[in-house]
Enzyme design. Structure first.
Site, mmCIF file in Angstrom:
data_model
loop_
_atom_site.group_PDB
_atom_site.id
_atom_site.type_symbol
_atom_site.label_atom_id
_atom_site.label_comp_id
_atom_site.label_asym_id
_atom_site.label_seq_id
_atom_site.Cartn_x
_atom_site.Cartn_y
_atom_site.Cartn_z
ATOM 1 N N GLU A 1 14.439 -63.108 36.855
ATOM 2 C CA GLU A 1 15.257 -62.057 36.247
ATOM 3 C C GLU A 1 16.575 -62.608 35.718
ATOM 4 O O GLU A 1 16.958 -62.369 34.565
ATOM 5 C CB GLU A 1 15.530 -60.957 37.291
ATOM 6 C CG GLU A 1 16.334 -59.789 36.762
ATOM 7 C CD GLU A 1 15.520 -58.928 35.803
ATOM 8 O OE1 GLU A 1 14.538 -58.316 36.239
ATOM 9 O OE2 GLU A 1 15.862 -58.892 34.602
ATOM 10 N N ASP B 1 17.668 -62.753 31.728
ATOM 11 C CA ASP B 1 18.799 -61.958 31.248
ATOM 12 C C ASP B 1 19.853 -62.856 30.603
ATOM 13 O O ASP B 1 20.352 -62.567 29.511
ATOM 14 C CB ASP B 1 19.450 -61.194 32.412
ATOM 15 C CG ASP B 1 18.508 -60.169 33.043
ATOM 16 O OD1 ASP B 1 17.469 -59.856 32.427
ATOM 17 O OD2 ASP B 1 18.811 -59.685 34.158
ATOM 18 N N SER C 1 12.988 -55.358 31.515
ATOM 19 C CA SER C 1 14.028 -56.274 31.983
ATOM 20 C C SER C 1 14.560 -57.113 30.842
ATOM 21 O O SER C 1 15.732 -57.483 30.829
ATOM 22 C CB SER C 1 13.439 -57.244 33.009
ATOM 23 O OG SER C 1 13.397 -56.665 34.265
#
Ligand SMILES: *[C@@H]1O[C@H](CO)[C@@H](O)[C@H](O)[C@H]1NC(C)=O
Ligand SMILES: *[C@@H]1O[C@H](CO)[C@@H](O)[C@H](O)[C@H]1NC(C)=O
Ligand SMILES: *[C@@H]1O[C@H](CO)[C@@H](O)[C@H](O)[C@H]1NC(C)=O
Ligand SMILES: *[C@@H]1O[C@H](CO)[C@@H](O)[C@H](O)[C@H]1NC(C)=O
Length: 638
Positions: A304, A308, A553
């Site tokens: 994650e 990002d 995400s």
């Protein structure tokens, strides 16, 4: 005058203590993975906290306040509030403090045992389980989390005297159940994830390993790269006002980025105009002991954060620094409330607000724990993107409403708050749906909306895809590879005025073929997501190699990067940041600023989910962002 006023009220409160006891809150279901094991010991001490009703936080009042600074036709557009004005406006009344303390003292919890928090938001008392059970006409039980063995203290319902009801918003610990789940030993389960708020999360999915990057626009249907995203959304923009602008990405420990992966990504993907980002790092703002841990490395720990940051940093170019809010220490972890505490002193709950059963509690007395408790230590970034989420049904309406009001306060301060909408279509985290008694279950057939996406004061981001074989200039569809865009209708929050026209039009032109028992079909509840961006086939460097990653995400930081560049353009000519964007983006002036997505749907719970349609749909929202048009529209606003 002032003293007299509060004396009168206190006397009234005492006179009313014989008022009847009424049910104040009841949990509808036990979240997946937990079971009730025993009554709690009567002489155990509970750090009991009464969250007082804040004035002006009714949903319609908040909406009015926010519209005043965010609606494009408001004369006060962009006139955001200072943190001090926010704190002042939402401080609970003396009347509420007096009524609750008088009731507790009358019930045998001596006045000397009571404490009122500095912001008057909380009345606190250490009470035994026996005292609390008699006070609230309830029972406390110990629950255990089956996978991790973590214990949790909660009640199923509680009562309050009728005259106290108007003053108390929430009591902790009581019925809430969004416990921070400690890290699991083996990364096999898909619905219990690490260090993230709640027993379920929005987490990206890993696809094939990429041995050969195809970074030309012909291959965007196979591999999504920064160049594909720039082409899709027209993001050719080099920042001019970076020193006055900011973009925040939120991660919850033990989720962590790997510096070597940022550099690997930067080696293969330059930013706009060939700018190298090798060696570039986010500015870390550590909240409640947040650390970029290197103890554990795997896709579950690094996926994650790497995703990002690699995309956020590339898309805003090396000129615009990215802020990383790393929240929670390695022992305790953290939840959204801990982040909000760190950003807004008026929300600070360490003086009594965080629920030990739901939020990270600081100071953390676990061995090696963080001994501070961070409150309002950082000025919030202009745009804040978070790719984590709960199922709305796992939270009590009061807990969700309190947190949702806090997002409205950030909006008043001029902050754009983005959340990814979830990766399971109309189902919840872990692809679970609700049963008729509101339990998350693989057998459930009722749609399971996500929070904070259902909060009307955040901007929720869904996912799209470049269709197989299609070019980057052809229209995208709703994402139907590996994941489905989270979307639907809230069971807790009413439809905000900004989306009434768009959603009513959707429902009348495309009536969903489901019974009212399957989703909130009243046509009066908050629909989500609001916008979308590509969520398929992202080429991400994780643990020394490239792989394909899927999820909303990915979509949220991409939208965050685009909006950060809009803020830059406004700041560069002396205007204020865009703040809460929903009233603007649903307004007629912004109609041409989105690529409408009209193909695909968001299946789940044994159904096809909702269908995309011309205009708004609860799959991809208003569509994907068209940066040149958006920036032009926003430059026209004051
Ligand atoms: C409750 O007890 C804890 C631990 O002894 C203490 O730190 C806290 O201040 C107490 N709270 C109140 C309201 O007395
Ligand atoms: C990344 O770029 C290097 C050359 O700079 C190249 O050798 C390597 O194959 C690329 N990685 C992938 C997965 O294509
Ligand atoms: C690209 O995607 C198509 C389907 O969309 C697939 O048939 C093809 O094998 C893929 N090519 C590569 C190089 O991965
Ligand atoms: C549907 O949403 C409305 C508005 O938030 C709410 O009042 C109502 O209780 C919801 N209905 C169901 C069945 O959840």
């Amino acid at each position: 005058m002032f003293t007299l006023f509060s004396l009168v009220l206190a006397a009234t409160a005492v006179a009313q203590t014989i008022s009847p006891s009424v049910l104040h809150a009841k949990r509808s279901h036990l979240p997946a993975g937990w079971s009730r094991v025993r009554r709690h010991t009567p002489d155990a001490v509970l750090p009991l906290r009464f969250g007082l009703v804040q004035p002006n936080v009714g949903m319609s009042t908040l909406e009015e306040l926010l519209n005043d600074v965010s609606h494009p036709e408001s004369p006060n557009y962009g006139m955001h509030w200072t943190p001090a004005r926010v704190a002042d406006h939402f401080a609970p009344s003396d009347e509420a403090v007096d009524a609750v303390t008088a009731w507790l003292a009358d019930s045998g919890l001596g006045k000397e045992r009571l404490r009122v928090s500095r912001n008057k938001g909380w009345v606190m008392v250490n009470a035994t389980v026996a005292e609390t059970e008699s006070l609230l006409h309830t029972e406390y039980h110990v629950y255990v989390h089956e996978l991790s063995g973590k214990e949790h203290i909660a009640s199923e319902a509680y009562n309050l005297p009728a005259h106290i009801v108007p003053h108390v918003e929430i009591i902790v610990p009581s019925i809430d159940f969004n416990a921070v789940v400690p890290k699991r030993s083996s990364p096999t389960s898909t619905h219990i994830t690490l260090g993230q708020p709640g027993a379920g999360t929005v987490s990206p999915k890993l696809g094939a390993v990429v041995t050969n990057i195809l970074d030309d626009l012909e291959n965007c249907h196979n591999q999504t790269t920064p160049n594909c995203l720039r082409a899709l959304y027209g993001l050719e923009y080099s920042p001019l006002a970076a020193s006055r602008n900011s973009f925040g990405i939120v991660e919850y420990t033990p989720q962590a980025y790997l510096p070597s992966d940022l550099d690997l990504f930067a080696t293969n993907f330059t930013s706009l105009f060939g700018q190298s980002l090798v060696g570039a790092r986010p500015n870390i703002q550590s909240i409640d002991g947040g650390v970029v841990q290197t103890v554990s490395e795997s896709f579950d720990f690094n996926g994650e954060s790497n995703l990002d940051l690699q995309y956020a940093m590339n898309l805003v170019t090396g000129h615009q620094p990215v802020t990383l809010y790393q929240v929670g220490d390695l022992q305790m972890g953290a939840s959204f409330n801990n982040l909000l505490d760190g950003l807004d002193a008026s929300y600070c709950t360490f003086e009594g607000g965080d629920d030990a059963t739901q939020d990270g509690i600081y100071p953390d007395r676990l061995p090696g724990g963080y001994l501070g408790n961070d409150c309002g230590i950082f000025k919030p970034a202009g745009v804040i993107s978070t790719s984590y989420g709960y199922n709305e049904a796992d939270l009590s309406p009061a807990y969700a409403a309190r947190q949702c009001a806090e997002y409205a306060k950030l909006g008043l301060m001029g902050v754009t708050v983005l959340y990814s909408s979830g990766d399971n279509g109309v189902a919840g985290n872990g692809a679970l749906c609700l049963t008729s008694n509101d339990k998350d279950s693989a057998q459930g057939q009722i749609f399971n909306p996500g929070f904070p996406s259902t909060c009307p004061f955040v901007t929720s981001v869904g996912a799209t895809q470049v269709n197989p074989g299609a070019s980057v200039t052809e229209p995208e569809s709703a994402c139907e590879q590996v994941i489905f865009s989270g979307g639907g209708f809230s069971n807790y929050f009413a439809m905000p005025s900004y989306q009434q026209g768009a959603v009513t039009e959707y429902l009348s032109a495309n009536p969903p073929p489901y019974a009212s028992t399957v989703y909130n079909s009243t046509g009066k509840s908050r629909a989500y997501p609001d916008v979308s961006a590509n969520g398929a086939n992202y080429v991400v460097a994780v643990n020394g190699q490239f792989g394909l990653v899927f999820g909303t995400s990915a979509s949220a930081p991409v939208v965050g990067a685009i909006l950060t560049m809009v803020n830059d353009a406004r700041l560069a000519i002396g205007k204020r940041p865009i703040g809460f964007i929903n009233p603007a983006i649903y307004s007629p002036a912004f109609k041409g600023a989105f690529h409408d997505i009209t193909a695909g749907s968001n299946p789940g719970c044994g159904t096809k989910g909702f269908s995309t349609a011309t205009g708004y749909d609860p799959v991809t929202g208003l569509g994907t962002l068209n940066f040149p048009v958006l920036v032009a529209e926003w430059l026209l606003l004051p």
